[in-house]
Design a protein around this motif. Structure first.
Motif, PDB file in Angstrom:
ATOM      1  N   ILE A  69     -26.311 -27.048 -38.779  1.00 24.60           N
ATOM      2  CA  ILE A  69     -27.728 -27.040 -39.135  1.00 24.60           C
ATOM      3  C   ILE A  69     -28.587 -26.881 -37.878  1.00 24.60           C
ATOM      4  N   LEU A  70     -28.252 -27.614 -36.832  1.00 25.89           N
ATOM      5  CA  LEU A  70     -29.011 -27.511 -35.582  1.00 25.89           C
ATOM      6  C   LEU A  70     -28.790 -26.160 -34.899  1.00 25.89           C
ATOM      7  N   GLN A  71     -27.557 -25.646 -34.971  1.00 24.50           N
ATOM      8  CA  GLN A  71     -27.221 -24.311 -34.447  1.00 24.50           C
ATOM      9  C   GLN A  71     -27.598 -24.147 -32.973  1.00 24.50           C
ATOM     10  N   LEU A  72     -27.204 -25.119 -32.151  1.00 25.08           N
ATOM     11  CA  LEU A  72     -27.440 -25.045 -30.710  1.00 25.08           C
ATOM     12  C   LEU A  72     -26.257 -24.359 -30.026  1.00 25.08           C
ATOM     13  N   PRO A  73     -26.440 -23.873 -28.792  1.00 28.82           N
ATOM     14  CA  PRO A  73     -25.339 -23.191 -28.093  1.00 28.82           C
ATOM     15  C   PRO A  73     -24.120 -24.088 -27.903  1.00 28.82           C
ATOM     16  N   ASN A  74     -24.356 -25.364 -27.601  1.00 29.87           N
ATOM     17  CA  ASN A  74     -23.299 -26.369 -27.497  1.00 29.87           C
ATOM     18  C   ASN A  74     -23.967 -27.731 -27.669  1.00 29.87           C
ATOM     19  N   TYR A  75     -23.184 -28.794 -27.579  1.00 31.80           N
ATOM     20  CA  TYR A  75     -23.745 -30.116 -27.869  1.00 31.80           C
ATOM     21  C   TYR A  75     -23.530 -31.085 -26.713  1.00 31.80           C
ATOM     22  N   LYS A  76     -23.609 -30.525 -25.491  1.00 31.64           N
ATOM     23  CA  LYS A  76     -23.610 -31.357 -24.295  1.00 31.64           C
ATOM     24  C   LYS A  76     -24.952 -32.081 -24.201  1.00 31.64           C
ATOM     25  N   GLN A  77     -24.955 -33.171 -23.439  1.00 28.16           N
ATOM     26  CA  GLN A  77     -26.193 -33.955 -23.342  1.00 28.16           C
ATOM     27  C   GLN A  77     -27.342 -33.117 -22.786  1.00 28.16           C
ATOM     28  N   LYS A  78     -27.064 -32.305 -21.779  1.00 25.33           N
ATOM     29  CA  LYS A  78     -28.137 -31.501 -21.183  1.00 25.33           C
ATOM     30  C   LYS A  78     -28.703 -30.488 -22.178  1.00 25.33           C
ATOM     31  N   THR A  79     -27.864 -29.990 -23.082  1.00 25.31           N
ATOM     32  CA  THR A  79     -28.334 -29.031 -24.089  1.00 25.31           C
ATOM     33  C   THR A  79     -29.249 -29.715 -25.097  1.00 25.31           C
ATOM     34  N   ILE A  80     -28.880 -30.928 -25.503  1.00 24.57           N
ATOM     35  CA  ILE A  80     -29.738 -31.686 -26.424  1.00 24.57           C
ATOM     36  C   ILE A  80     -31.061 -32.018 -25.743  1.00 24.57           C
ATOM     37  N   GLU A  81     -30.993 -32.367 -24.456  1.00 20.83           N
ATOM     38  CA  GLU A  81     -32.219 -32.650 -23.709  1.00 20.83           C
ATOM     39  C   GLU A  81     -33.128 -31.422 -23.673  1.00 20.83           C
ATOM     40  N   ALA A  82     -32.537 -30.257 -23.423  1.00 18.90           N
ATOM     41  CA  ALA A  82     -33.330 -29.021 -23.378  1.00 18.90           C
ATOM     42  C   ALA A  82     -33.953 -28.729 -24.742  1.00 18.90           C
ATOM     43  N   PHE A  83     -33.198 -28.953 -25.810  1.00 19.16           N
ATOM     44  CA  PHE A  83     -33.705 -28.756 -27.175  1.00 19.16           C
ATOM     45  C   PHE A  83     -34.921 -29.640 -27.437  1.00 19.16           C
ATOM     46  N   LEU A  84     -34.874 -30.868 -26.920  1.00 15.75           N
ATOM     47  CA  LEU A  84     -35.968 -31.819 -27.138  1.00 15.75           C
ATOM     48  C   LEU A  84     -37.080 -31.687 -26.102  1.00 15.75           C
ATOM     49  N   GLY A  85     -36.884 -30.806 -25.115  1.00 15.15           N
ATOM     50  CA  GLY A  85     -37.908 -30.614 -24.094  1.00 15.15           C
ATOM     51  C   GLY A  85     -37.902 -31.667 -23.007  1.00 15.15           C
ATOM     52  N   ILE A  86     -36.739 -32.262 -22.754  1.00 13.14           N
ATOM     53  CA  ILE A  86     -36.604 -33.282 -21.711  1.00 13.14           C
ATOM     54  C   ILE A  86     -36.178 -32.599 -20.413  1.00 13.14           C
ATOM     55  N   GLY A  87     -36.948 -32.785 -19.347  1.00 14.76           N
ATOM     56  CA  GLY A  87     -36.647 -32.149 -18.069  1.00 14.76           C
ATOM     57  C   GLY A  87     -35.723 -32.995 -17.206  1.00 14.76           C
ATOM     58  N   ARG A  88     -35.091 -32.351 -16.221  1.00 18.36           N
ATOM     59  CA  ARG A  88     -34.168 -33.022 -15.302  1.00 18.36           C
ATOM     60  C   ARG A  88     -34.379 -32.527 -13.879  1.00 18.36           C
ATOM     61  N   ASP A  89     -34.106 -33.415 -12.906  1.00 19.60           N
ATOM     62  CA  ASP A  89     -34.056 -33.011 -11.501  1.00 19.60           C
ATOM     63  C   ASP A  89     -32.620 -32.724 -11.069  1.00 19.60           C
ATOM     64  N   ASP A  90     -31.664 -33.387 -11.722  1.00 23.17           N
ATOM     65  CA  ASP A  90     -30.246 -33.228 -11.394  1.00 23.17           C
ATOM     66  C   ASP A  90     -29.776 -31.808 -11.704  1.00 23.17           C
ATOM     67  N   LEU A  91     -29.043 -31.219 -10.770  1.00 22.28           N
ATOM     68  CA  LEU A  91     -28.581 -29.838 -10.922  1.00 22.28           C
ATOM     69  C   LEU A  91     -27.075 -29.732 -11.111  1.00 22.28           C
ATOM     70  N   TYR A  92     -26.370 -30.863 -11.143  1.00 20.18           N
ATOM     71  CA  TYR A  92     -24.912 -30.833 -11.134  1.00 20.18           C
ATOM     72  C   TYR A  92     -24.326 -31.296 -12.466  1.00 20.18           C
ATOM     73  N   SER A  93     -23.136 -30.793 -12.755  1.00 14.07           N
ATOM     74  CA  SER A  93     -22.378 -31.282 -13.904  1.00 14.07           C
ATOM     75  C   SER A  93     -21.462 -32.406 -13.434  1.00 14.07           C
ATOM     76  N   GLY A  94     -20.924 -33.160 -14.394  1.00 15.61           N
ATOM     77  CA  GLY A  94     -20.001 -34.230 -14.039  1.00 15.61           C
ATOM     78  C   GLY A  94     -18.785 -33.721 -13.286  1.00 15.61           C
ATOM     79  N   GLY A  95     -18.305 -32.544 -13.683  1.00 10.17           N
ATOM     80  CA  GLY A  95     -17.144 -31.961 -13.007  1.00 10.17           C
ATOM     81  C   GLY A  95     -17.438 -31.595 -11.566  1.00 10.17           C
ATOM     82  N   GLU A  96     -18.631 -31.069 -11.315  1.00  9.36           N
ATOM     83  CA  GLU A  96     -19.002 -30.678  -9.953  1.00  9.36           C
ATOM     84  C   GLU A  96     -19.154 -31.884  -9.029  1.00  9.36           C
ATOM     85  N   LEU A  97     -19.462 -33.042  -9.615  1.00  5.66           N
ATOM     86  CA  LEU A  97     -19.664 -34.239  -8.797  1.00  5.66           C
ATOM     87  C   LEU A  97     -18.358 -34.838  -8.279  1.00  5.66           C
TER      88      LEU A  97
END
Length: 368
Positions: free
Chosen positions: A129-157
């Motif tokens: 129903i939501l039909q988002l590209p994926n369901y990672k936390q950052k994607t949900i944040e982008a859908f809701l219009g929540i901004g971030r300063d962090d540029l890294y993924s958990g794997g990159e850290l």
């Protein structure tokens, strides 16, 4: 081990936040050097909780892998003050990982005693129903219009953490802490996305029905049933989609289900076909007590597929038997229909029953 505490003014963004994020609830997120607890390290746990109008974010950071037991113990102590855990995929990853670490260090844990709200697990039920590209936390944040300063993924850290343990520079520490900090800081702001999930579990205040006309792509006049729903919790973003003959729309405090009417002559199938003859000329079945007077050449034994009578009207789809009598186009058709009547339109109970039926059918992908 480092403990970092941030204090931020807090006020709930919606009544859904108030219901879920109570004073006895805590958000948390972990950072590890991999997925396997047996072969990787736990290096950071971040938590968010509120006391009245203040949000507290507390982070436990292992400066070396040898400090992970202390990080774990401090986190378990913090949990003692809460009865509800809110996570993003915590049930799938964080909790099993922490339980395995507790087992390794023989730490007493009581994860089974908590009530859980897993945002990822909840919204996974309505991905279609939501039909988002994926369901990672950052994607949900982008859908809701929540901004971030962090540029890294958990794997990159992971590499940054390994580098930090060899050369503990402040800039590396800042990168490691920021990612986790924003994960837990933004989790309360993710809660409004659960408003869609609550709707599909029948949590709404009221509903009503009306019939409307529309023009289809062939420029023909058609009719549809408009089911207007007042949600219990407002929707943070507009979403809409067509699923079969149902169009779903949600925005703010408005939600509608638009269902195309089937205006045709559909078939009602009699239950005991052995008691009926089929009359090909009339294209109908007739009980043997009456049809026995019809010439044999104009009748034949009915089968399950020919034991019907036709009925003209305006019909609505149902994806399991809800309202009877039910009608079909053909015997093997998987869905059935019921006739739209004034009795239905004037019955709040029947309307609510049909709304719940459609929401369940959409959620469980019964509509093709």
């Amino acid at each position: 081990m480092k403990t970092i505490v941030h204090e931020i003014p807090y006020s709930p963004a919606s009544n859904l936040d108030e219901e879920i994020f109570t004073a006895s609830s805590v958000f948390f997120d972990i950072e590890t050097t991999g997925f396997s607890p047996a072969h990787t390290s736990l290096y950071l746990i971040g938590c968010a909780y509120h006391i009245e109008q203040m949000l507290y974010i507390k982070q436990f950071f292992a400066e070396t892998p040898e400090e992970e037991k202390e990080v774990l113990e401090q986190f378990l102590l913090l949990l003692d003050g809460f009865d509800t855990i809110i996570t993003f995929n915590g049930i799938g990853f964080d909790i099993p990982y922490l339980k395995a670490k507790c087992n390794t260090y023989e730490c007493n844990e009581h994860f089974a005693d908590f009530t859980y709200v897993d945002i990822f697990k909840s919204i996974s039920q309505i991905k279609h129903i939501l039909q988002l590209p994926n369901y990672k936390q950052k994607t949900i944040e982008a859908f809701l219009g929540i901004g971030r300063d962090d540029l890294y993924s958990g794997g990159e850290l992971i590499e940054i953490y390994h580098s930090y343990t060899k050369e503990p520079r402040p800039d590396k520490l800042e990168i490691l802490l920021l990612h986790n900090y924003e994960d837990v800081l933004d989790m309360p702001a993710l809660l409004p996305v659960l408003s869609y999930v609550h709707l599909f579990y029948g949590q709404y205040l009221s509903c009503s029905a009306s019939v409307s006309e529309y023009t289809d792509y062939k420029q023909q006049k058609k009719k549809e049933l408009i089911l207007s729903i007042e949600p219990e919790f407002p929707f943070p973003k507009h979403i809409s989609c067509r699923i079969g003959s149902v169009y779903f729309y949600a925005k703010g405090k408005k939600c509608t289900l638009s269902v195309r009417l089937e205006e045709d002559a559909l078939k009602y199938f009699f239950p005991n076909y052995k008691d009926y003859y089929y009359l090909p000329a009339e294209d109908t079945a007739m009980h043997k007590s009456v049809a026995s007077y019809v010439d044999k050449e104009h009748r034949r034994q009915a089968t399950a597929a020919t034991c019907y009578t036709r009925h003209e009207g305006s019909f609505l789809p149902q994806y399991e038997e809800l309202i009877s009598p039910s009608f079909k186009h053909d015997y093997k058709e998987k869905i059935s229909y019921f006739e739209l009547t004034e009795k239905f339109l004037s019955s709040p109970e029947l309307i609510k029953s049909y709304v719940n039926h459609l929401l369940d059918a959409i959620k469980n992908k019964k509509i093709k």
